[in-house]
Every structure is written in structure tokens, then in C-alpha cells.
Design a protein around this motif. Structure first.
Motif, PDB file in Angstrom:
ATOM      1  N   LEU A   1       1.212 -71.412 -90.862  1.00 43.71           N
ATOM      2  CA  LEU A   1       1.960 -72.525 -91.419  1.00 43.71           C
ATOM      3  C   LEU A   1       1.815 -72.543 -92.941  1.00 43.71           C
ATOM      4  O   LEU A   1       2.772 -72.754 -93.682  1.00 43.71           O
ATOM      5  CB  LEU A   1       1.403 -73.824 -90.824  1.00 43.71           C
ATOM      6  N   ARG A   2       0.583 -72.271 -93.398  1.00 40.80           N
ATOM      7  CA  ARG A   2       0.323 -72.274 -94.840  1.00 40.80           C
ATOM      8  C   ARG A   2       1.153 -71.169 -95.514  1.00 40.80           C
ATOM      9  O   ARG A   2       1.788 -71.398 -96.556  1.00 40.80           O
ATOM     10  CB  ARG A   2      -1.167 -72.042 -95.087  1.00 40.80           C
ATOM     11  N   ILE A   3       1.150 -69.986 -94.903  1.00 41.05           N
ATOM     12  CA  ILE A   3       1.887 -68.884 -95.511  1.00 41.05           C
ATOM     13  C   ILE A   3       3.376 -69.183 -95.547  1.00 41.05           C
ATOM     14  O   ILE A   3       4.060 -68.929 -96.551  1.00 41.05           O
ATOM     15  CB  ILE A   3       1.577 -67.583 -94.754  1.00 41.05           C
ATOM     16  N   ALA A   4       3.878 -69.782 -94.477  1.00 41.60           N
ATOM     17  CA  ALA A   4       5.291 -70.150 -94.458  1.00 41.60           C
ATOM     18  C   ALA A   4       5.575 -71.153 -95.567  1.00 41.60           C
ATOM     19  O   ALA A   4       6.560 -71.028 -96.310  1.00 41.60           O
ATOM     20  CB  ALA A   4       5.660 -70.732 -93.103  1.00 41.60           C
ATOM     21  N   ALA A   5       4.669 -72.130 -95.725  1.00 38.32           N
ATOM     22  CA  ALA A   5       4.884 -73.167 -96.733  1.00 38.32           C
ATOM     23  C   ALA A   5       4.807 -72.560 -98.130  1.00 38.32           C
ATOM     24  O   ALA A   5       5.598 -72.899 -99.017  1.00 38.32           O
ATOM     25  CB  ALA A   5       3.846 -74.273 -96.573  1.00 38.32           C
ATOM     26  N   GLU A   6       3.868 -71.646 -98.336  1.00 38.31           N
ATOM     27  CA  GLU A   6       3.728 -71.015 -99.654  1.00 38.31           C
ATOM     28  C   GLU A   6       4.970 -70.213-100.015  1.00 38.31           C
ATOM     29  O   GLU A   6       5.483 -70.289-101.136  1.00 38.31           O
ATOM     30  CB  GLU A   6       2.501 -70.090 -99.669  1.00 38.31           C
ATOM     31  N   THR A   7       5.436 -69.442 -99.035  1.00 37.14           N
ATOM     32  CA  THR A   7       6.627 -68.639 -99.282  1.00 37.14           C
ATOM     33  C   THR A   7       7.819 -69.539 -99.593  1.00 37.14           C
ATOM     34  O   THR A   7       8.576 -69.294-100.537  1.00 37.14           O
ATOM     35  CB  THR A   7       6.945 -67.777 -98.045  1.00 37.14           C
ATOM     36  N   ALA A   8       7.949 -70.608 -98.806  1.00 32.00           N
ATOM     37  CA  ALA A   8       9.073 -71.517 -99.016  1.00 32.00           C
ATOM     38  C   ALA A   8       8.979 -72.161-100.392  1.00 32.00           C
ATOM     39  O   ALA A   8       9.980 -72.303-101.097  1.00 32.00           O
ATOM     40  CB  ALA A   8       9.081 -72.580 -97.929  1.00 32.00           C
ATOM     41  N   SER A   9       7.767 -72.512-100.807  1.00 28.32           N
ATOM     42  CA  SER A   9       7.640 -73.181-102.096  1.00 28.32           C
ATOM     43  C   SER A   9       7.979 -72.206-103.223  1.00 28.32           C
ATOM     44  O   SER A   9       8.627 -72.574-104.208  1.00 28.32           O
ATOM     45  CB  SER A   9       6.247 -73.790-102.241  1.00 28.32           C
ATOM     46  N   ALA A  10       7.572 -70.941-103.064  1.00 29.59           N
ATOM     47  CA  ALA A  10       7.903 -69.960-104.100  1.00 29.59           C
ATOM     48  C   ALA A  10       9.412 -69.760-104.175  1.00 29.59           C
ATOM     49  O   ALA A  10       9.995 -69.700-105.266  1.00 29.59           O
ATOM     50  CB  ALA A  10       7.201 -68.642-103.813  1.00 29.59           C
ATOM     51  N   LEU A  11      10.065 -69.666-103.031  1.00 26.89           N
ATOM     52  CA  LEU A  11      11.522 -69.453-103.028  1.00 26.89           C
ATOM     53  C   LEU A  11      12.229 -70.676-103.616  1.00 26.89           C
ATOM     54  O   LEU A  11      13.189 -70.554-104.373  1.00 26.89           O
ATOM     55  CB  LEU A  11      12.015 -69.182-101.612  1.00 26.89           C
ATOM     56  N   SER A  12      11.714 -71.847-103.254  1.00 29.97           N
ATOM     57  CA  SER A  12      12.312 -73.068-103.775  1.00 29.97           C
ATOM     58  C   SER A  12      12.183 -73.104-105.293  1.00 29.97           C
ATOM     59  O   SER A  12      13.104 -73.477-106.015  1.00 29.97           O
ATOM     60  CB  SER A  12      11.613 -74.250-103.108  1.00 29.97           C
ATOM     61  N   TYR A  13      11.017 -72.655-105.779  1.00 34.50           N
ATOM     62  CA  TYR A  13      10.798 -72.577-107.223  1.00 34.50           C
ATOM     63  C   TYR A  13      11.811 -71.610-107.858  1.00 34.50           C
ATOM     64  O   TYR A  13      12.430 -71.921-108.872  1.00 34.50           O
ATOM     65  CB  TYR A  13       9.367 -72.111-107.477  1.00 34.50           C
TER      66      TYR A  13
END
Ligand SMILES: *[C@@H]1O[C@H](CO)[C@@H](O)[C@H](O)[C@H]1NC(C)=O
Ligand SMILES: *[C@@H]1O[C@H](CO)[C@@H](O)[C@H](O)[C@H]1NC(C)=O
Ligand SMILES: *[C@@H]1O[C@H](CO)[C@@H](O)[C@H](O)[C@H]1NC(C)=O
Ligand SMILES: *[C@@H]1O[C@H](CO)[C@@H](O)[C@H](O)[C@H]1NC(C)=O
Ligand SMILES: *[C@@H]1O[C@H](CO)[C@@H](O)[C@H](O)[C@H]1NC(C)=O
Ligand SMILES: *[C@@H]1O[C@H](CO)[C@@H](O)[C@H](O)[C@H]1NC(C)=O
Ligand SMILES: *[C@@H]1O[C@H](CO)[C@@H](O)[C@H](O)[C@H]1NC(C)=O
Length: 768
Positions: free
Chosen positions: A532-544
């Protein structure tokens, strides 16, 4: 006589050696289309088989001694009319200097109205144990309106490439050339390949196009020979026969596997007198012979090439009056009482003028010539110096120097941290690009582990080919990464442009790719929390990338193989080679479709309109991968389950979500969480981009789920409870790991090294 040297191409790349580079380009260009050759066979040997002339080193008859070796023996089968020639079971149509044309074969699939496969023919050719390889004149072609095909090649180098052809109206199909609608073609294949396998697949089993296109075809063949006749090819029952008859495959041939210099020292050196030896340009040994200028004949047959008597034919010499034949050339001269060089294109022959003393003339001429010579030398040196300067500048420009310079001067942030490294520095850091330092090879290059002089460990990416489009991607990556500063995006430390291929220096991310970890899902750290953390991190980077960076950046190749994990399993997005900066005043751009099959947004695919929502689609698949542990596209799954996204959505609809999720995810996640994640995947992969959430919304939702998880720590510790135990029993844990690539029998794990659509995910910056 196999040529199976596993020498990576990189070893042939001489550093900072522009001369070699130029030579390389020229020699590659020269090999094109010379299917004319000597026509002489060995004495006492048959010279024709049917319509085919067989010159030495080829020869007719197995073990007849007519050929230079087994691989050049032509089996002439007279039970056909005219007789047919075969080498190693492959029908030969034409033999030329350095190349032969052989009969083609087509991969074919046909469907009936209800989408059932009624015909399937595969196409492959194996030259691995021979000195033949596929010529660069060949290209890979697909005919069909609902198809994709992959060509895989293995042996000296492994690669996969392919294309996709989709259309829904017969009126859209253009005829006369392969336009990409109903017919698509890859660029000419690279040199040195000696195995290929064509795999043909359909997206909707032709159910939507059955009315005009029941069958599809894929083949390798000589580019210039194929003419697409539009939709009439779809329904032409003779298409296969006609194509086999008109589009041959061109093979390059060489003698043996030694270079000219090594072969000269052996007893069976094949080039006889007055001939030149030419090294194979595939980079895997072998050579050919050709007659020296001014000579003709068959260089492979004793006594070798014969002098051409140019004086016999007035068209081959330029003498005005008297022609004297010499070995390898001819001299012109003038009759008594004349002077001059005797050449029609020179001064010709001039009658001597008695009144004008010859001595004076030659003295004057001598002085004139001397001063002319000095002037020319001076000019020449000047021009040469300027040329070198220009070449250097060209190199810099070719490597994107101008672009980069511009970027660095216009950009405020991140510039200081982008260091320019020297070629020597990086050479030292990688121990001269030693093999044991290779971290991975990808479509765009090779990545080495480097240790800088200050003991910092870095990853160094080096372009594989000196191809301009690849260099552009490198520069693209530099430009993008200099603008990005996010803990979940891999950091670019610097670059080097003075070498002939540009080099990029990144922070070293030690733990391989997410893809690798997912494929070994029994790894202990892959808990639900961590996923879940990795998914959230990836999503946050893409969102950035989509919103926070100064200009929105679309990654374009989001996939698990491009998500790296560091020592703490923190996700870092990498590989920005295909990414695009979207100008602020535009919300979408039209581009060449590029990405990885399985992750590619179908809408983008259809419209070529690139928006942030394509990354959302790809991320949806990564998310699906994270929770299921399965690959996004798997040919081994049944048709409806092939695409992971549709598989997941269907399972959700049929209330069997738990069967597709990874057992550990089922054990550790709560029912609400899993359903929410599945809903998230579903919305991310909506066919219509507008229906998908933004990356920001996705990131927020994942953050929310993470928090939710923290409030329920029992989800992790109480996993042996009866309720979860029974869930677990429902899951079939003996299910074998999915095989990802197309089923290629012994070549099932072919690594793609090129191609716009890579099926395998080893195509990443740093595979584990
Ligand atoms: C070159 O060919 C010879 C036989 O002709 C074979 O024994 C040798 O292993 C080959 N060398 C390489 C590097 O493939
Ligand atoms: C070889 O070529 C020459 C001229 O190109 C021709 O005169 C001769 O007949 C040819 N020989 C054979 C065996 O075809
Ligand atoms: C091959 O030879 C036959 C006669 O033997 C002739 O009819 C035919 O046209 C020839 N084909 C080609 C392609 O030259
Ligand atoms: C010639 O071809 C026929 C038909 O394919 C085959 O039966 C025969 O064995 C072949 N002959 C030779 C000598 O290869
Ligand atoms: C298509 O093929 C399948 C399997 O062979 C068969 O069951 C079906 O009836 C066929 N459909 C048509 C329209 O012929
Ligand atoms: C190509 O792939 C085959 C099969 O996976 C492998 O055995 C071979 O070593 C690979 N060759 C190179 C040059 O990577
Ligand atoms: C042809 O010309 C060259 C250079 O001018 C000279 O060295 C050579 O002897 C000449 N050969 C004959 C046969 O005249």
C-alpha cells in the motif's frame, strides 16, 4: 561453424573516436542491395539449379565438393519444375554477393464469425548454427485490422519488436503502401540476427471486423518488395501464396567466423589473389571477398580475380589516343610529337609547338604548380582545422548539448545539482565499463554500477546505439529530471556529453525493480502495508509530475519494471526516456504512440492524444499487479483474463475478487480496503480517459487507505484467525507463476533489447 559470440555491441564502441563512428556508418550503408555477383562455379560443377545460378563459394550437391563448405551446399531438388534449390531446408531464390534471397513464410491466424480460431500458422527461422544472418533490408509486416504481432529474435543478440494494427471500417484502409491502417511495419531490422519467431495475436478475435477481415498475417521480408493492396488483401485467398512468391527474406552470408586478419593466417583463407577481404559488419566475425579495383572474376576461386583489360572497351577507358593496359588499371599516352596526359578528362594530347621551347614551358609550369601546391596545402590545412572544430561542435550538438545548455541556462531549480562529468571520470568509476559492473540492459542502453572518486556509488546509463532518436530520449530524460525533485523519483546526479554516446549518472537504487519483487511475491517484506505504501508513494510521485513540477510531465511508460526500490523499499520512479513535458497552455499533445504493451492506455492508442490520464491508466495496472502479484498481460491466461485489468474487474463483478488477489494481500488487508482498491483500479482503467480520476485523487485515496490500515493493526497480527484462515484456503496457492512473454518454446524468456512495444519487463533501467 556457428557464429555465437556473446560479445556485447558496446565492446565495439570506441570511445571518443569519431573516425570509427563515421567509418561504421559508411560501411553499414555500403552493404545495401548488391545482389549481383560473380557467376562462375567450381570447374566440373553444375552451375544452375532450375532458374538459379549458383556461383562458388556456393555449389550444387551435398558432399559434392562443389561448395566451400557444408553451409554453402545447395540441394537441388529436380522433382519440381523448374528444379528448386535448398540450403539447409530453406528454399533459395537468388544468390548474390554477400546476400541470398530465400523463400518466405507467413504467420497466419483466421477466425470465424464467432471469434473462434479456425487457422493458425506460426513462422520462424533458425540460422543460429550457420554463418547466415537476417539482412537489414528486411522489415516485419502485419496485415490485419485487429491485430498485434511481435517478432522475437535471439542468438547473437536478443530483441523483440512489433507493431499493432487496428481499424474498424474497411473504408479507412489505404492501399498502395503500408500506412499503419490495416498494415503496419517495423523499421528495418538491425544487423546480426540469426533467429526469429513471429507471434500474431488479436485483441477482439476479429469479431468486430470479421465482415471484411477474417484473417491476419505477419511476416519478415524484404521491405521494398511488399506492396499492400489495401482491403482487397484481407479477402484475397491467394494472399499468402502471392506474398511468398513476391517478398523474399534477404540473408547476409559470410565465410567462417574469423576476421580477415585472423583468417589470413589460416590455411583455408578463401580470398584468392587480386582480391580484397571485407570483414562482416554484423560484429560477430566472418568475412567476404571481393575483387580489387580493376579486376573481375570470382575472388573465391583459384587463381583469383583477373585483370580487366580496359583498353579493349573504349567505354571503360578515358584515353584520347593511346591506351596501355596495366595490372589493375591502365595508362594513357600520346603519340610521338605530342604532349599531355592523353586523357579525355585531362589535358588530352597537344601537338608540340616547335617555336615554344619545351624547357621554358616546363619551368613556368613548375613554378606555377609549386605556388599552386603551396596555396592548396595552406587552404587544405585551414579547411581541415575548421572541419575538426565543426565535427566537435556537431558531436556536442548531436548529443543534445545545445538543448541541454539552453535548458540549464533557462532553468533555475536543480541546475547546481546536475554535474557535468568527464568521460575519463566515468570510465574510471565503472572500471572501464567492466562486465561485472553491469546492473542491467534495457531498450535504451546499459546501466553500470559506478564508484566515483569520492566513494559515492552511482548508476551510470550508457546509450546502446548511436542512434539519434535514442540520444534524443537520453536528452529528454536529462531535461525532465533536472526539473524534478521528489523523494520518489530517481535522482539524476549528472551527465557526460563529450563522449560519442551520452552518459547519465543517477543515484544508485539498490533493491531492484518492483516488477522483480512482485514476481517473487513470497518475499517477506511484501506485506499489505508495504504494498500500500509503495502504491501511495508511486501515486504521489506521479501526481507531483502531473501537477507540481514547473511544467506538467507525463511519464508515458509507467510500469512496475520502471519503479525501483531502495534499501528501505522506498519506491522511486525511473526511466523518463519516453516522457513528455506538456506546455502549460495545452492539456494534451498528439504524439507517436509509445509505451509498453499491457500498460498502454487504449484511448491514447486509438487517438494518439497524450494526456495525464494515460499515466493513470498505466498506474491502474501497476496497482492491479501490486495486489494480485500477476502480470498485466499474460498470453497464457484465457482470452478474457489476458488483460489483468479486465480480469480484475470481471472477478469483482462475479464476486470472486479474492481468487485473483495475492493470498497474502487477502490475509492482511480488510474486506473494505480490498474492495476499495479494486474499485480504484477499475476507475483508473476506465476506457474513457475523462472517467478516470486524476493522479492526485488516486494518491489521496491511497493515503486514506494507508491511514485506515494504521487504525486497524490487528489486520496484520491476527491473520491466523478463523475468518482469514478460511479465506486463505479458498485461494489456490499452487497456481503456477504466470509466464509473461509470448510462448516461444525454448526461447520463452527472450529479452527485448529494442522495439517500441516491449513485452518483457526486463526493459528497465535497473533490473535486479
Ligand atoms: C568458429 O568456427 C569453428 C568451426 O569452424 C568453431 O570450432 C569455433 O567454435 C567457432 N568460434 C566461435 C567463436 O564461434
Ligand atoms: C558469366 O558472366 C559473363 C558476363 O557477365 C557471361 O558472358 C558468361 O556467360 C557467364 N557465365 C555463366 C556460366 O553464366
Ligand atoms: C524459370 O524457368 C522457366 C523455364 O525453365 C521459365 O518458364 C520461367 O519463366 C523462369 N522463371 C523465372 C522467374 O525466371
Ligand atoms: C524433393 O522434394 C520432394 C517433395 O518435397 C521430396 O519428396 C524429395 O525427397 C526431395 N528430393 C530431394 C533429393 O531432396
Ligand atoms: C466457429 O467455430 C466454433 C468452433 O469450431 C464453432 O463452434 C462455431 O459454430 C463456429 N461459428 C460459426 C459461425 O461458424
Ligand atoms: C538470448 O536469450 C537466450 C534464451 O533466453 C539466452 O540463452 C542467451 O544467452 C541470450 N543471449 C544474449 C546475447 O543475451
Ligand atoms: C603507367 O603510369 C604509371 C604512373 O604514371 C607508371 O609508373 C607506370 O610505369 C606506367 N605503366 C606503363 C605500363 O606504362
Amino acid at each position: 561453424m556457428a557464429i555465437q559470440k556473446n560479445v556485447p555491441l558496446l565492446h565495439h564502441v570506441a570511445w571518443k573516436c569519431c573516425v570509427c563512428f563515421i567509418w561504421f556508418t559508411i560501411s553499414a550503408a555500403q552493404t545495401n542491395n548488391i545482389l549481383k555477383g560473380p557467376n562462375i562455379t567450381k570447374p566440373g560443377c553444375q552451375s544452375r539449379c532450375g532458374n538459379l545460378t549458383v556461383p562458388y563459394p556456393f555449389g550444387i550437391g551435398l558432399n559434392s565438393g562443389c561448395a566451400i563448405g557444408e553451409l554453402f551446399e545447395v540441394n537441388c531438388n529436380t522433382s519440381f519444375s523448374p528444379s528448386a534449390a535448398y540450403i539447409g531446408g530453406i528454399e533459395v531464390l537468388e544468390i548474390g554477393d554477400g546476400q541470398i534471397r530465400v523463400a518466405n513464410m507467413l504467420a497466419t491466424t483466421c477466425y470465424n464469425e464467432t471469434g473462434h480460431l479456425v487457422r493458425k500458422v506460426d513462422a520462424w527461422m533458425n540460422l543460429i548454427t550457420s554463418t547466415y544472418s537476417f539482412s537489414t533490408l528486411n522489415t516485419f509486416t502485419i496485415i490485419g485490422c485487429d491485430d498485434f504481432a511481435v517478432i522475437s529474435s535471439s542468438g547473437n543478440r536478443n530483441f523483440s519488436s512489433g507493431c499493432v494494427s487496428l481499424c474498424n471500417k474497411v473504408e479507412d484502409v489505404l492501399s498502395g503502401f503500408c500506412s499503419g491502417i490495416g498494415c503496419c511495419q517495423t523499421s528495418n531490422i538491425p544487423p546480426g540476427f540469426n533467429f526469429f519467431y513471429a507471434y500474431l495475436g488479436s485483441l477482439n478475435k476479429h469479431t468486430t471486423v470479421f465482415g471484411f477481415n477474417p484473417c491476419s498475417y505477419a511476416f519478415l521480408g524484404e521491405r521494398d518488395k511488399f506492396i499492400f493492396r489495401g482491403a482487397s488483401d484481407f479477402s484475397d485467398p491467394t494472399f499468402v501464396r502471392r506474398t511468398i512468391g513476391s517478398v523474399p527474406i534477404v540473408l547476409d552470408w559470410v565465410i567462417g567466423n574469423l576476421s580477415c586478419s585472423a583468417a589470413r593466417k589460416t590455411n583455408d583463407y578463401a580470398c584468392h589473389s587480386s582480391s580484397l577481404c571485407v570483414d562482416s559488419d554484423t560484429g560477430f566475425g566472418g568475412y567476404r571477398c571481393s575483387c580489387a579495383p580493376g579486376y573481375e572474376g570470382n575472388p573465391y576461386l583459384a587463381p583469383g580475380c583477373q585483370d580487366i583489360n580496359e583498353c579493349e572497351d573504349p567505354n571503360t577507358n578515358t584515353c584520347e589516343k593511346i591506351c596501355i593496359n596495366t595490372l589493375g588499371g591502365y595508362n594513357c599516352s600520346c603519340p610521338e610529337g605530342h604532349f599531355g596526359d592523353g586523357r579525355k578528362d585531362g589535358r588530352g594530347c597537344i601537338a608540340k609547338n616547335k617555336e615554344f621551347p619545351v624547357i621554358k614551358l616546363s619551368l613556368g609550369l613548375g613554378f606555377g604548380l609549386l605556388s599552386l601546391l603551396m596555396a592548396v596545402t595552406w587552404l587544405y590545412l585551414g579547411v581541415k582545422r575548421r572541419k575538426i572544430l565543426r565535427l566537435r561542435e556537431k558531436f556536442f550538438q548531436k548529443n543534445g548539448g545545445m538543448l541541454l545548455r539552453q535548458q540549464l541556462s533557462s532553468n533555475e531549480g536543480g541546475v547546481e545539482s546536475t554535474k557535468i562529468f568527464t568521460a575519463e571520470e566515468l570510465q574510471k568509476a565503472t572500471n572501464n565499463y567492466a562486465d561485472e559492473r553491469i546492473l542491467g540492459r534495457g531498450g535504451y542502453g546499459t546501466v553500470y554500477k559506478g564508484i566515483l572518486s569520492d566513494k559515492r556509488i552511482v548508476a551510470i546509463k550508457k546509450s546502446r546505439l548511436m542512434d539519434e532518436s535514442q540520444i534524443e530520449q537520453f536528452i529528454n530524460e536529462v531535461v525532465i529530471l533536472t526539473q524534478v525533485n521528489h523523494r520518489n523519483v530517481v535522482k539524476l546526479l549528472g551527465c557526460c556529453l563529450e563522449a560519442e554516446v551520452p552518459l547519465l549518472v543517477y543515484e544508485y537504487v539498490s533493491n531492484g525493480t518492483l516488477f522483480h519483487h512482485i514476481q517473487h511475491s513470497r518475499m517477506s517484506w511484501m506485506s499489505w502495508d508495504n504494498r500500500l505504501r509503495i502504491a501511495a508513494e508511486t501515486a504521489s510521485a506521479l501526481s507531483y509530475l502531473h501537477s507540481a513540477a514547473s511544467k506538467p510531465i507525463i511519464h508515458r511508460d509507467v510500469k512496475s519494471a520502471n519503479i525501483l526500490l531502495d534499501e528501505y523499499y522506498t519506491a522511486k520512479i525511473s526511466d523518463f526516456g519516453a516522457s513528455r513535458l506538456i506546455p502549460l497552455d495545452q492539456t494534451q499533445v498528439t504524439t507517436l504512440v509509445q509505451g509498453t504493451l499491457g500498460y498502454l492506455d487504449p484511448e491514447y492508442f486509438r487517438t494518439s492524444q497524450l494526456t495525464e490520464k494515460s499515466d493513470v491508466y498505466s498506474f491502474g495496472l501497476v496497482l492491479a499487479e501490486i495486489v494480485t502479484g500477476k502480470k498485466p498481460l499474460c498470453m497464457e491466461r484465457s482470452e478474457e483474463e489476458r488483460n489483468l485489468a479486465t480480469f480484475l474487474i470481471m472477478s469483482m463483478k462475479e464476486n470472486r475478487l479474492f481468487q485473483v488477489l495475492d493470498p497474502r494481500v487477502v490475509r492482511e488487508g480488510t474486506l473494505e480496503q480490498l474492495q476499495q482498491i479494486a474499485e480504484l483500479v477499475k476507475s483508473c482503467v476506465s476506457l474513457n480517459g475523462a472517467d478516470r480520476p486524476t493522479m492526485k485523487e488516486v494518491a489521496m485515496e491511497l493515503e486514506g487507505l494507508k491511514k485506515f490500515n494504521l487504525r486497524h493493526p490487528w489486520a496484520n497480527t491476527n491473520q491466523q484467525n478463523g475468518q482469514y484462515e478460511s479465506t486463505r484456503l479458498m485461494v489456490n496457492e499452487t497456481e503456477p507463476l504466470d509466464l509473461y512473454t509470448v510462448p516461444l518454446s525454448p526461447y520463452s524468456d527472450i529479452q527485448p533489447l529494442s522495439g517500441q512495444y516491449s513485452l518483457d519487463s526486463t526493459d528497465s533501467v535497473f533490473p535486479a
